[in-house]
Design a protein around this motif. Sequence first.
Motif, PDB file in Angstrom:
ATOM      1  N   GLY A  61       0.926  -1.243   0.000  1.00  0.00           N
ATOM      2  CA  GLY A  61       0.114  -0.082  -0.060  1.00  0.00           C
ATOM      3  C   GLY A  61       0.906   1.304   0.007  1.00  0.00           C
ATOM      4  N   LYS A  62       2.154   1.216   0.552  1.00  0.00           N
ATOM      5  CA  LYS A  62       2.845   2.533   0.330  1.00  0.00           C
ATOM      6  C   LYS A  62       3.558   2.843  -0.715  1.00  0.00           C
ATOM      7  CE  LYS A  62       7.153   0.405   2.006  1.00  0.00           C
ATOM      8  NZ  LYS A  62       6.807  -1.053   2.448  1.00  0.00           N
ATOM      9  N   TYR A  63       3.128   2.042  -1.904  1.00  0.00           N
ATOM     10  CA  TYR A  63       3.904   2.427  -3.066  1.00  0.00           C
ATOM     11  C   TYR A  63       2.737   3.201  -4.106  1.00  0.00           C
ATOM     12  CZ  TYR A  63       7.630  -0.497  -1.935  1.00  0.00           C
ATOM     13  OH  TYR A  63       8.331  -1.190  -1.208  1.00  0.00           O
ATOM     14  N   PHE A  64       1.555   3.348  -3.463  1.00  0.00           N
ATOM     15  CA  PHE A  64       0.743   3.816  -4.532  1.00  0.00           C
ATOM     16  C   PHE A  64       0.403   5.455  -4.205  1.00  0.00           C
ATOM     17  CE2 PHE A  64      -2.302  -0.154  -4.435  1.00  0.00           C
ATOM     18  CZ  PHE A  64      -1.657  -0.604  -5.253  1.00  0.00           C
ATOM     19  N   VAL A  65      -0.741   6.021  -4.949  1.00  0.00           N
ATOM     20  CA  VAL A  65      -0.649   7.425  -5.235  1.00  0.00           C
ATOM     21  C   VAL A  65      -0.961   8.061  -3.624  1.00  0.00           C
ATOM     22  CG1 VAL A  65      -1.843   9.328  -6.205  1.00  0.00           C
ATOM     23  CG2 VAL A  65      -1.717   7.055  -7.219  1.00  0.00           C
TER      24      VAL A  65
END
Lengths: 137, 161
Positions: B41-45
Amino acid sequence: MTSIFAAILLGIGVLFNLFGCIGLVRLPDVYNRLQSATKCVTLGTCSILLSVLIYYGFNSIGVKALIAIPLLFFSATVAAHALARGSYQFGIRLGEKTVVDHYKDRKTLEEGGKNEISEDKRDQGSTGIPVHTGIHK
Amino acid sequence: MKKLAYIIIGFGLWMIFTFKLSWENIIVGILVSTITVFLFGKYFVQDLSKLLEPKRYYWFIVYLFVFIWECIKANFDVAYRVLHPDLPIKPGIVKTRTTLKTDVAKTTLANSITMTPGTITMDIINDDIYIHWIYVRSTDPNEYGERIVGKFEKYIKKIFE
């Protein structure tokens, strides 16, 4: 009627894939071959997938074909950029017809620690392997 | 709150991929999307408030039509250069500048440039874009910058910033 339209789209797709392969043979160096392999082959494959969508309608097969189009776009562009930059950093030179090269005198990032081969190591080859210097002589 | 929105997006993608409405499929989809969001989740927008403005979607649809037209033009251009007996190419690497700030906008701009007639993005360093061009029409930076970057930049600025 729909099957005729799907057949026309399939023919266009195969034709553009053929043009891309002819470009792989005819063009002189790595970067120009990458141009033809990216553009022609991407549009050809997208057209084939659209013909699958028209032939089957909006079933599970057609919707999967429709989703494959944006995934193909992103993967093709990222692969082209990675191949071009990697071959330049490895030391493969541009062809004889080249007009300008602004990438030679670029400034590296001061922060972030970019991991690249320095100039003096590139002449000897970083691991003792002789450096590849282009195909056409 | 952000993770819940990501879980809903992932679950929608799962339902489109499997294309089957049954209880087992729905339960497995919720499990898989939750696990995926807690792992990646930490790589998304980062900024979710931009997803709720309808003006951005309108500009995105306009940009999609412009992009498809440019892509078809690019294919005919490259096919003409390949099939011509004299091989009319004049390749080179040129440098141009962009005014975009966020990472998502820069990535979209680079992907769009790769799909336009005869250009491949090679590298982005800070604000400089290095582009391999199969037929260098001019060596004046303002002229080719407008030709390559200008027509996409105004749309992407309206979508992402």
